[in-house]
Each structure stands twice: as C-alpha cells, then as structure tokens.
Write a protein that holds these residues in place. Structure first.
Motif, PDB file in Angstrom:
ATOM      1  N   MET A   1     -24.361 -51.056 -15.062  1.00  0.00           N
ATOM      2  CA  MET A   1     -24.230 -49.684 -14.569  1.00  0.00           C
ATOM      3  C   MET A   1     -22.752 -49.356 -14.368  1.00  0.00           C
ATOM      4  N   ILE A   2     -22.350 -48.191 -14.834  1.00  0.00           N
ATOM      5  CA  ILE A   2     -20.975 -47.735 -14.646  1.00  0.00           C
ATOM      6  C   ILE A   2     -20.734 -47.478 -13.158  1.00  0.00           C
ATOM      7  N   HIS A   3     -19.590 -47.927 -12.652  1.00  0.00           N
ATOM      8  CA  HIS A   3     -19.237 -47.678 -11.254  1.00  0.00           C
ATOM      9  C   HIS A   3     -17.720 -47.577 -11.163  1.00  0.00           C
ATOM     10  N   THR A   4     -17.240 -47.088 -10.037  1.00  0.00           N
ATOM     11  CA  THR A   4     -15.798 -46.969  -9.860  1.00  0.00           C
ATOM     12  C   THR A   4     -15.182 -48.346  -9.650  1.00  0.00           C
ATOM     13  N   LYS A   5     -13.869 -48.415  -9.715  1.00  0.00           N
ATOM     14  CA  LYS A   5     -13.143 -49.674  -9.571  1.00  0.00           C
ATOM     15  C   LYS A   5     -12.033 -49.510  -8.539  1.00  0.00           C
ATOM     16  N   GLY A   6     -11.585 -50.641  -8.034  1.00  0.00           N
ATOM     17  CA  GLY A   6     -10.456 -50.634  -7.106  1.00  0.00           C
ATOM     18  C   GLY A   6     -10.821 -51.190  -5.746  1.00  0.00           C
ATOM     19  N   SER A   7      -9.806 -51.551  -4.982  1.00  0.00           N
ATOM     20  CA  SER A   7      -9.991 -52.081  -3.635  1.00  0.00           C
ATOM     21  C   SER A   7     -10.244 -50.962  -2.635  1.00  0.00           C
ATOM     22  N   LEU A   8     -10.777 -51.342  -1.497  1.00  0.00           N
ATOM     23  CA  LEU A   8     -10.813 -50.460  -0.332  1.00  0.00           C
ATOM     24  C   LEU A   8      -9.473 -50.559   0.383  1.00  0.00           C
ATOM     25  N   LEU A   9      -8.869 -49.419   0.684  1.00  0.00           N
ATOM     26  CA  LEU A   9      -7.672 -49.372   1.513  1.00  0.00           C
ATOM     27  C   LEU A   9      -8.076 -48.891   2.902  1.00  0.00           C
ATOM     28  N   THR A  10      -7.796 -49.704   3.914  1.00  0.00           N
ATOM     29  CA  THR A  10      -8.085 -49.320   5.300  1.00  0.00           C
ATOM     30  C   THR A  10      -6.769 -49.008   5.998  1.00  0.00           C
ATOM     31  N   VAL A  11      -6.706 -47.808   6.585  1.00  0.00           N
ATOM     32  CA  VAL A  11      -5.491 -47.334   7.242  1.00  0.00           C
ATOM     33  C   VAL A  11      -5.797 -47.103   8.717  1.00  0.00           C
ATOM     34  N   ASP A  12      -5.153 -47.853   9.586  1.00  0.00           N
ATOM     35  CA  ASP A  12      -5.281 -47.661  11.031  1.00  0.00           C
ATOM     36  C   ASP A  12      -4.126 -46.765  11.479  1.00  0.00           C
ATOM     37  N   VAL A  13      -4.445 -45.522  11.805  1.00  0.00           N
ATOM     38  CA  VAL A  13      -3.377 -44.569  12.129  1.00  0.00           C
ATOM     39  C   VAL A  13      -2.831 -44.800  13.535  1.00  0.00           C
ATOM     40  N   GLY A  14      -3.533 -45.604  14.353  1.00  0.00           N
ATOM     41  CA  GLY A  14      -3.034 -45.927  15.680  1.00  0.00           C
ATOM     42  C   GLY A  14      -1.962 -46.997  15.627  1.00  0.00           C
ATOM     43  N   SER A  15      -2.264 -48.086  14.961  1.00  0.00           N
ATOM     44  CA  SER A  15      -1.292 -49.178  14.843  1.00  0.00           C
ATOM     45  C   SER A  15      -0.319 -48.970  13.695  1.00  0.00           C
ATOM     46  N   ARG A  16      -0.616 -48.004  12.840  1.00  0.00           N
ATOM     47  CA  ARG A  16       0.171 -47.705  11.637  1.00  0.00           C
ATOM     48  C   ARG A  16       0.266 -48.937  10.722  1.00  0.00           C
ATOM     49  N   GLU A  17      -0.883 -49.555  10.547  1.00  0.00           N
ATOM     50  CA  GLU A  17      -1.004 -50.693   9.655  1.00  0.00           C
ATOM     51  C   GLU A  17      -2.057 -50.389   8.595  1.00  0.00           C
ATOM     52  N   PHE A  18      -2.002 -51.108   7.493  1.00  0.00           N
ATOM     53  CA  PHE A  18      -2.991 -50.907   6.448  1.00  0.00           C
ATOM     54  C   PHE A  18      -3.246 -52.221   5.731  1.00  0.00           C
ATOM     55  N   GLU A  19      -4.442 -52.311   5.125  1.00  0.00           N
ATOM     56  CA  GLU A  19      -4.804 -53.515   4.399  1.00  0.00           C
ATOM     57  C   GLU A  19      -5.785 -53.166   3.297  1.00  0.00           C
ATOM     58  N   THR A  20      -5.886 -54.030   2.299  1.00  0.00           N
ATOM     59  CA  THR A  20      -6.828 -53.827   1.212  1.00  0.00           C
ATOM     60  C   THR A  20      -7.917 -54.897   1.273  1.00  0.00           C
ATOM     61  N   THR A  21      -9.113 -54.499   0.796  1.00  0.00           N
ATOM     62  CA  THR A  21     -10.272 -55.389   0.796  1.00  0.00           C
ATOM     63  C   THR A  21     -10.988 -55.277  -0.535  1.00  0.00           C
ATOM     64  N   ASN A  22     -11.396 -56.399  -1.090  1.00  0.00           N
ATOM     65  CA  ASN A  22     -12.201 -56.396  -2.311  1.00  0.00           C
ATOM     66  C   ASN A  22     -13.625 -55.957  -1.957  1.00  0.00           C
ATOM     67  N   VAL A  23     -14.095 -54.903  -2.599  1.00  0.00           N
ATOM     68  CA  VAL A  23     -15.443 -54.392  -2.336  1.00  0.00           C
ATOM     69  C   VAL A  23     -16.229 -54.265  -3.641  1.00  0.00           C
ATOM     70  N   ASP A  24     -15.944 -55.134  -4.602  1.00  0.00           N
ATOM     71  CA  ASP A  24     -16.570 -55.019  -5.918  1.00  0.00           C
ATOM     72  C   ASP A  24     -18.092 -55.031  -5.845  1.00  0.00           C
ATOM     73  N   ALA A  25     -18.664 -55.886  -4.987  1.00  0.00           N
ATOM     74  CA  ALA A  25     -20.127 -55.962  -4.890  1.00  0.00           C
ATOM     75  C   ALA A  25     -20.716 -54.644  -4.411  1.00  0.00           C
ATOM     76  N   ILE A  26     -20.024 -53.986  -3.519  1.00  0.00           N
ATOM     77  CA  ILE A  26     -20.493 -52.692  -3.017  1.00  0.00           C
ATOM     78  C   ILE A  26     -20.382 -51.627  -4.109  1.00  0.00           C
ATOM     79  N   LEU A  27     -19.296 -51.643  -4.849  1.00  0.00           N
ATOM     80  CA  LEU A  27     -19.125 -50.677  -5.938  1.00  0.00           C
ATOM     81  C   LEU A  27     -20.246 -50.832  -6.966  1.00  0.00           C
ATOM     82  N   GLU A  28     -20.598 -52.050  -7.268  1.00  0.00           N
ATOM     83  CA  GLU A  28     -21.655 -52.288  -8.250  1.00  0.00           C
ATOM     84  C   GLU A  28     -23.004 -51.769  -7.763  1.00  0.00           C
ATOM     85  N   ALA A  29     -23.251 -51.848  -6.469  1.00  0.00           N
ATOM     86  CA  ALA A  29     -24.547 -51.436  -5.924  1.00  0.00           C
ATOM     87  C   ALA A  29     -24.612 -49.953  -5.593  1.00  0.00           C
TER      88      ALA A  29
END
Length: 561
Positions: A1-29
C-alpha cells in the motif's frame, strides 16, 4: 500500500527542543494525514489531558499524494484535542502549505508543551529555529502575512498562523494558512494560542520520492481540468438554491429549513462577486472563490456554502456583501465561520435581532477579543445556550453545519456518529440524499433503513481520503478501481485503514467519557434513529453504548515516545 515517508519531528515549544522518531510502521498502517495524526495523538496525548494544557499536542501531517502534481491534493491535516468538543479531532485545510510541508521531509510534525514567550517556529529539513515575536501579539492574519514577507521573505503558503481569536482562547478559533484557508473546525487555533505559538513555517528541499501510478494521477488531473462543474464558478455555494428548495438550508437559528432570500446570498450572488480563479496547490479543478465588492472595496475569499448558511440564512441576512464581510472578519481574526456564525445567530435569536448586520459584525470582533458578551459567545453554544435561553444546536459541543439532517435523514445520523461532532464532511451522507444524485448511489432522504452500513463505508472512505490526503471534492472522479491503483491496494484494505482511524478516534474519546447517551443524541427526532444507531455500533464492533472495546485497538503499531 502506498503511504507517506519520513520521520516524525517532535517540537517542544516550552523547552525549545526537538527530536526525530522513526514511525515507519505507523505510516504503513495509517498511510498519512489524518490517519497518522490520529494514531500519534492516540498514543502520545494523555487521555485526561486538558485541551489547553501543555500536554495536548498539535500534529500536522501530509500524505503520499502531496508528493504528486495531481489535482485534489492541495490539502493537509492537523490533529489534536479540541477545546470545543473536548475530544480528539482532525481538521483539514486546503491552500498551498502541503507542498512546503512535504519539502521538509517529515511525515508529521508534532508540537507540544507551552512557551513563556510568543513564538514563531520555523521548521526546515535541517532543523528547527525558535523566534520570539512579541510585536506580533494581537496581529491579524494579514498582518502576520506582511511580517513573514518582510522579515523572512516567505509567502503565506509556507505558514500556519493564528489571529487574535486563537491568542484569546476562543474555543472555535482556527489555524489559518495560505492567508484565507483554515484548519477551521474544532478550535485548534486556541490550542496554539495556549502554547503561545503565533505562527509556524515550513520549508526545505527534501520532499520524499514516492512512486505513484502516473497514468492514474494524470487521468484524474485531466478529468479535473475538463470537468464542467458549477463549483468552478460558484464553489460550494452552487448548492445553495437547491438545498433551499428541498428544505435543507438551516434558517433563523435552525427554526426553519428554507430561506426566502437564499438567491440573494447563494451561488449566483457569490459568482457575481468572483473576480478571478482560485485554487489549491496543483489543482486544476479551481473551485475557490476570490471575491470583491467594487462599491465597498471589500476583497476576500468566499463565502462558501456553510458560511452562507451560518452568517446568511441562519442570521436572516439577505445581502451577500454583508456575508462576505462576516467571512472576511473571521478569516482575519482567525475563527471558524460555521461555529462563529451559529453562535452569533443564537445571540440574535435570544435578543430578537435577526438581520442586524451591524450587530453581527460587532459581535464577531467582540468574540475574537472576548469583550463584553463576546466573552460568553467565544465559549461556543453548548456552554452558553442555557444562559441565553436558546436551544443547544450542537453535537459533541460542535455547532451544526448546513445540509439539514431533519430533511436529509442519513446526514442526520452522520451528525450523531461523527467523532468530530456536527460535521457534514465526516461522511458526506448529504451527497447521496439530494435528488440530484443518480442511481445506484442515490438514497431516499427520508428514513434510515439500510443507511448505517452506507454510513460506515463512507466514514471509512473519507478517513482514507483524509489520510491520503485527497480532497473530497474529487470524489466524483474516483471509483473503486481508481482508489486501488492510486494507493496500490485493494478497496477492502483501504476501507480497513479508514475503519482503524475512526475506531481510534472513538476509542480516545471513550476514554474521555464519550458515550451514546451523552454524545450521540440529536437535538431533534428521526424515526428509527435509536435502532439505526444500534445497528451502526454493531457494524463497527462497538458496544450498544457506543464504546470501543480495548481489544479492537490492540493490534496496531504503537507510536514510540
């Protein structure tokens, strides 16, 4: 099944920090868009979170179709906990931001936390920057657009922003993009306001490469370009006179279902004010409505049919320019025109002031700034109706849109079951019940026999479209085999994706106390409604109280923290 690609970017606007997470399994589902946003929200937002607390998140997401140049793909999704309904919902906006978002290379961007200072957050493919913007406090959307151009050389297609309504916590505040397009329903603009985020921008050069069937994308694009549709001249207002003639146009704060002056504010009246074509990214259908009144100099985009109802027939306003002005005020102040117009109409009903356009425009501004009676109206009808002594025309706290369910009974059932509330786009049952629809799709608008199964299919299909992300105005160009070719999956498998999305939304809301008795009861009676609602639950595999068993959501991949 065609699905989007790329990591999840999480941005905490309080701490002004950000991180990426692999969510490939979620994208596929879950494909992308609303599907991915719903799964991430379900797993990452606490079930007991306050919508206006730092624990709530806003999750923006596109789908695989935003990497193409096919018509009907200029939309994207935003998911979060609604301050209006107190439940999980996704809001969907058109315009042009979906492409700059895709260019960041992220499949989804989650904003969480809360800032001590008013921020602009700039998301790029190489990271995130946080800019304090105290001078933008109280700025209207056109002022934010001007600032973006001057300070960052960015057009409005790169940005999503809130107006004064979002900053002031209006429960139906919208997030605006491409200047006049809205993530409108559900008050997600107030969530950004609570996070002290005024504007976010997206840019980059990392759009994912997703292999789509070029024959099918070209075929759909060509059909959109060649279509002879009244929407190309009058947008959604093209249905106004017809809906009015069959008694499906809410009027006089829902007291009536038709309006004698509908022709003055509907399709032809709006089309006369249209001065150029308007569209969304990559779309040849071009159904948007840039309008201008030469006499007053008012220039805006719209109104669409729902705004014609909320600020026109429901308020007994018979002049299209005054409806345009209400629409323009909501766009610049950042508010959903449906909820705002209905709230204003409720006030008019309580004070016998129908048709008072000066009062209407005054109230719109007072709501945005929470001044005087505007502070009460900003809470939404479900919270103020008793104080005003008017009926509570909401579902799950969301004000009713048009396509009246008292006439179009399947749409009435859909208003009851929709996880967003009184939302006509959740399943679009009205599309099947207007006599304009040809067999075999056409449904008799009277009664509910056989409609729960149709409703389930259309809720699932629309959830799939919102995951794609595919504009629902392209539905008439889509058939089962086109969906299959577009997403490279069987139609049944695609409907299963939609079912997972709807089920997760309901499960989250169940955990917040949503059930049949308190949240699925219409403000009017329909013959056979209770039986149809029970049949709907049974088809979904839910309890007769409308509760999703925990086991029904236990077999999908979890979002990593």
């Amino acid at each position: 099944m065609i699905h989007t690609k790329g990591s999840l970017l999480t941005v905490d606007v309080g701490s002004r920090e950000f991180e990426t997470t692999n969510v490939d399994a979620i994208l596929e589902a879950y494909v992308g868009g609303r599907g991915v946003g719903t799964k991430l929200a379900h797993d990452r937002i606490p079930f007991d979170a306050d919508p206006l607390s730092p624990e709530n998140s806003l999750i923006f997401a596109t789908g695989p179709l935003q990497t193409s140049q096919m018509s009907f793909t200029g939309r994207m999704s935003c998911t979060g906990l609604s301050p209006l309904t107190n439940g999980l919902l996704s809001s969907n906006a058109g315009g042009f931001m979906s492409r700059p978002f895709a260019d960041t290379g992220y499949s989804a961007v989650q904003f969480t936390g809360a800032s001590d200072e008013l921020l602009a957050v700039h998301v790029r493919d190489d990271g995130v920057t946080f800019e304090e913007v105290p001078d933008l406090a109280g700025a209207k959307l056109d002022e934010v657009t001007a600032w973006l151009d001057e300070a960052h050389d960015l057009g409005p297609e790169h940005a999503a922003a809130i107006g004064p309504a979002g900053e002031n916590g209006v429960r139906f505040a919208s997030i605006m993009t491409s200047e006049n397009r809205a993530f409108g329903r559900g008050g997600l603009g107030a969530v950004f306001g609570a996070k002290n985020v005024k504007v976010i921008t997206f840019d980059g050069d990392s759009r994912p490469d997703i292999e789509l069937d070029v024959d099918i994308t070209a075929e759909i694009h060509q059909k959109a370009a060649n279509a002879d549709s009244p929407m190309k001249s009058a947008g959604t207002t093209s249905v106004t006179n017809y809906a009015n003639s069959v008694g499906a146009l809410p009027t006089k704060y829902f007291e009536e279902t038709s309006y004698e002056h509908a022709h003055k504010i509907g399709g032809s009246a709006v089309a006369e004010k249209k001065y150029k074509k308007g569209t969304c990214s990559a779309c040849a259908f071009a159904c948007k409505l840039p309008t201008r009144d030469e006499e007053s100099g008012l220039e805006t985009e719209g109104p669409e049919y729902e705004t014609v109802m909320a600020f026109g027939s429901n308020a007994l306003v018979d002049d299209v320019v005054n409806v345009m002005k209400s629409n323009d005020l909501c766009n610049k102040l950042g508010m959903d025109t449906i909820s705002c117009g209905d709230a204003v109409s409720a006030y008019l009903a309580a004070h016998d002031e129908f048709g008072n356009v000066d009062l209407i425009h005054e109230l719109v501004e007072k709501i945005a700034y929470r001044e005087d009676e505007g502070d009460m109206l900003a809470e939404g009808i479900a919270r103020f109706h008793e104080e005003l002594g008017v009926e509570n025309w909401t579902m799950k706290g969301m004000e009713f849109s048009a396509h009246d369910g008292r006439t179009l009974n399947g749409q009435g059932l859909s208003f009851a079951t929709a996880n967003r509330g009184a939302d006509h786009m959740y399943a679009e049952m009205y599309n099947l019940e207007y006599p304009l629809v040809a067999p075999p799709q056409a449904l008799d608008p009277d009664g509910l026999d056989g409609k729960p199964a149709v409703l389930v299919e259309h809720e699932n299909l629309n959830a799939l479209k919102d995951a794609g992300v595919l504009c629902k105005f392209g539905s008439s160009f889509m058939k089962e085999e086109r969906y299959e070719k577009l997403f490279d999956a069987s139609y049944a498998a695609l409907l299963e994706v939609g079912d997972r999305i709807v089920t997760l939304e309901r499960h989250f809301n169940n955990k917040r106390g949503f059930d049949r008795a308190d949240d699925d009861a219409l403000p009017y009676e329909l013959d056979g409604f209770d039986e149809a609602l029970s049949e709907y639950y049974e088809l979904r595999g839910w309890s007769d109280d409308g509760v999703v068993p925990d086991a029904n959501v236990g077999d999908t991949p979890a979002a990593a923290d």
